[in-house]
Design a protein around this motif. Structure first.
Motif, PDB file in Angstrom:
ATOM      1  N   ALA A 237      46.241  36.963  43.572  1.00 53.08           N
ATOM      2  CA  ALA A 237      45.740  37.409  42.501  1.00 53.08           C
ATOM      3  C   ALA A 237      44.643  36.618  42.129  1.00 53.08           C
ATOM      4  O   ALA A 237      43.615  36.580  42.062  1.00 53.08           O
ATOM      5  CB  ALA A 237      45.897  38.193  41.407  1.00 53.08           C
ATOM      6  N   CYS A 238      44.711  35.096  42.134  1.00 50.43           N
ATOM      7  CA  CYS A 238      44.195  33.762  41.774  1.00 50.43           C
ATOM      8  C   CYS A 238      43.071  33.812  42.293  1.00 50.43           C
ATOM      9  O   CYS A 238      41.970  33.147  42.095  1.00 50.43           O
ATOM     10  CB  CYS A 238      44.781  33.043  40.825  1.00 50.43           C
ATOM     11  SG  CYS A 238      45.722  31.874  42.329  1.00 50.43           S
ATOM     12  N   THR A 239      42.499  34.478  44.186  1.00 46.94           N
ATOM     13  CA  THR A 239      41.743  33.319  44.656  1.00 46.94           C
ATOM     14  C   THR A 239      41.436  35.052  45.388  1.00 46.94           C
ATOM     15  O   THR A 239      40.741  34.876  46.280  1.00 46.94           O
ATOM     16  CB  THR A 239      42.200  32.873  45.601  1.00 46.94           C
ATOM     17  OG1 THR A 239      43.897  32.548  46.218  1.00 46.94           O
ATOM     18  CG2 THR A 239      42.867  31.343  44.963  1.00 46.94           C
ATOM     19  N   ASP A 240      42.370  36.129  46.145  1.00 46.76           N
ATOM     20  CA  ASP A 240      41.764  36.893  46.273  1.00 46.76           C
ATOM     21  C   ASP A 240      41.662  38.534  45.750  1.00 46.76           C
ATOM     22  O   ASP A 240      40.668  38.847  45.787  1.00 46.76           O
ATOM     23  CB  ASP A 240      43.078  38.014  47.586  1.00 46.76           C
ATOM     24  CG  ASP A 240      43.804  36.488  48.257  1.00 46.76           C
ATOM     25  OD1 ASP A 240      42.626  35.950  49.121  1.00 46.76           O
ATOM     26  OD2 ASP A 240      44.511  36.525  48.664  1.00 46.76           O
ATOM     27  N   GLY A 241      42.181  37.873  44.205  1.00 47.22           N
ATOM     28  CA  GLY A 241      41.591  39.185  42.948  1.00 47.22           C
ATOM     29  C   GLY A 241      41.056  37.994  42.064  1.00 47.22           C
ATOM     30  O   GLY A 241      39.820  37.703  42.503  1.00 47.22           O
ATOM     31  N   PRO A 242      40.756  38.752  40.979  1.00 52.37           N
ATOM     32  CA  PRO A 242      42.087  39.961  40.369  1.00 52.37           C
ATOM     33  C   PRO A 242      41.616  41.252  40.506  1.00 52.37           C
ATOM     34  O   PRO A 242      42.696  41.948  40.341  1.00 52.37           O
ATOM     35  CB  PRO A 242      41.963  39.016  38.967  1.00 52.37           C
ATOM     36  CG  PRO A 242      40.741  38.731  38.843  1.00 52.37           C
ATOM     37  CD  PRO A 242      40.079  38.074  39.499  1.00 52.37           C
ATOM     38  N   GLU A 243      40.789  41.571  40.983  1.00 54.77           N
ATOM     39  CA  GLU A 243      40.791  43.019  41.290  1.00 54.77           C
ATOM     40  C   GLU A 243      40.411  43.009  42.500  1.00 54.77           C
ATOM     41  O   GLU A 243      40.582  42.535  43.162  1.00 54.77           O
ATOM     42  CB  GLU A 243      39.294  42.831  41.105  1.00 54.77           C
ATOM     43  CG  GLU A 243      39.002  43.171  39.931  1.00 54.77           C
ATOM     44  CD  GLU A 243      37.385  43.945  38.074  1.00 54.77           C
ATOM     45  OE1 GLU A 243      37.287  43.254  37.386  1.00 54.77           O
ATOM     46  OE2 GLU A 243      36.590  43.883  39.506  1.00 54.77           O
TER      47      GLU A 243
END
Ligand code: NAD
Ligand code: FES
Length: 279
Positions: A237-243
């Motif tokens: 979530a932190c690097t690919d996301g959080p969305e």
């Protein structure tokens, strides 16, 4: 150390903090988050950016008291030990508003999920895109920043679980009534709400973006604490996301992972409550 301008209670469970952190907001686009530490030995708390004043270098965050770390954060009055950010990716509509001009957009916010919704709706308005907001909370006293959201949204539909403000029901009830009016939905709030919103929008083939907020440690892709399953693949979530695409997120796994440390968190919260009571 980061100077706090205020750290005030805004509802029975939420606080708003304003802190000097020009480097965080200089480059931020809504959707990104910051990680704060109250003291040198505190846990790192990820919080989605709620508002910012680039001229004054001020970052505004809204947080809900859910555990020991957020309870400790309520005690911070003069300085925060650390503020890192902006982290993560910005919202894809805000990143490229031109591409979404003419699309009919609805934001669905649950509880304090309205805090990260606000800067997106505001940013889109500044870039010529009007959006509607469906905002649900348990009761009237838990609806926050009502005036601010009304100032930037085309229309705000309120729902409360107990019917004390707006229509009685969940955000999904309000969305179902008008889902045919929209092409894109952005949903931010409790995981169970984002799951149910995504199930509904999938039925109507409405593109849906959700913002995941799992446990985080480093916030930079190193520790793996924030792992989510998206389209059968492991994502951070932190690097690919959080969305992420709400139609592809494994929400059941996300809910299971959120509960892993429930017992330990309760013990720490009770200790922190006692410490606060004893001054
Ligand atoms: P809550 O439990 O009070 O729920 C808020 C609203 O969500 C309800 O009023 C209802 O309309 C809807 N909802 C709840 N359960 C539902 C269900 N089963 N089906 C359909 N709709 C449902 O929310 P809260 O206590 O304010 O918690 C807010 C949550 O938002 C927290 O879990 C927090 O971690 C999360 N959050 C996420 C972000 C992010 O960036 N992803 C930011 C802030 C908060
Ligand atoms: Fe460590 Fe995301 S918080 S990988």
């Amino acid at each position: 150390m980061y100077k706090i301008l205020y750290n005030k209670k805004i509802s029975s469970t939420s606080y708003e903090i304003a802190v000097e952190a020009p480097f965080v907001i200089n480059k931020c686009i809504p959707g990104q988050f910051a990680i704060v530490m109250t003291y040198e030995d505190s846990e790192r708390i990820p919080l989605t950016i709620y508002d910012y004043d680039k001229e004054k270098g001020l970052l505004y965050l809204i947080y809900q008291v859910v555990g020991a770390s957020t309870l400790e954060l309520t005690n911070a009055k003069k300085y925060l030990y650390s503020v890192s950010g902006p982290l993560g990716n910005s919202n894809e509509i805000c990143k490229n508003p031109e591409k979404y001009k003419g699309k009919r957009i609805v934001y669905v916010a649950g509880g304090v999920g309205i805090a990260p919704v606000y800067p997106q709706v505001k940013y889109l308005k500044e870039h010529g895109i009007e959006s509607d907001v469906i905002y649900g909370a348990r009761s009237r006293d838990m609806l926050i920043i009502r005036n601010k959201i009304q100032d930037v949204a085309r229309k705000v539909y309120y729902v409360t679980d107990d019917g004390s403000y707006g229509k009685k029901g969940f955000v999904t009830d309000a969305l179902k009534k008008r889902i045919k009016d929209y092409d894109i939905c952005v949903s931010i709030g409790p995981v169970i709400m984002m799951k149910n919103v995504s199930l509904l929008t999938k039925e109507y083939n409405v593109k849906t973006i959700v913002s995941m907020n799992p446990l985080m440690v480093d916030g930079s892709g190193m520790c793996g604490a924030c792992r989510c399953e998206v389209d059968g693949k492991s994502k951070f979530a932190c690097t690919d996301g959080p969305e992420f695409d709400g139609h592809k997120v494994n929400f059941d796994l996300a809910m299971k992972r959120m509960n892993i440390y429930k017992e330990e968190e309760k013990i720490k919260l009770d200790e922190m409550k006692k410490r606060n009571e004893n001054g």
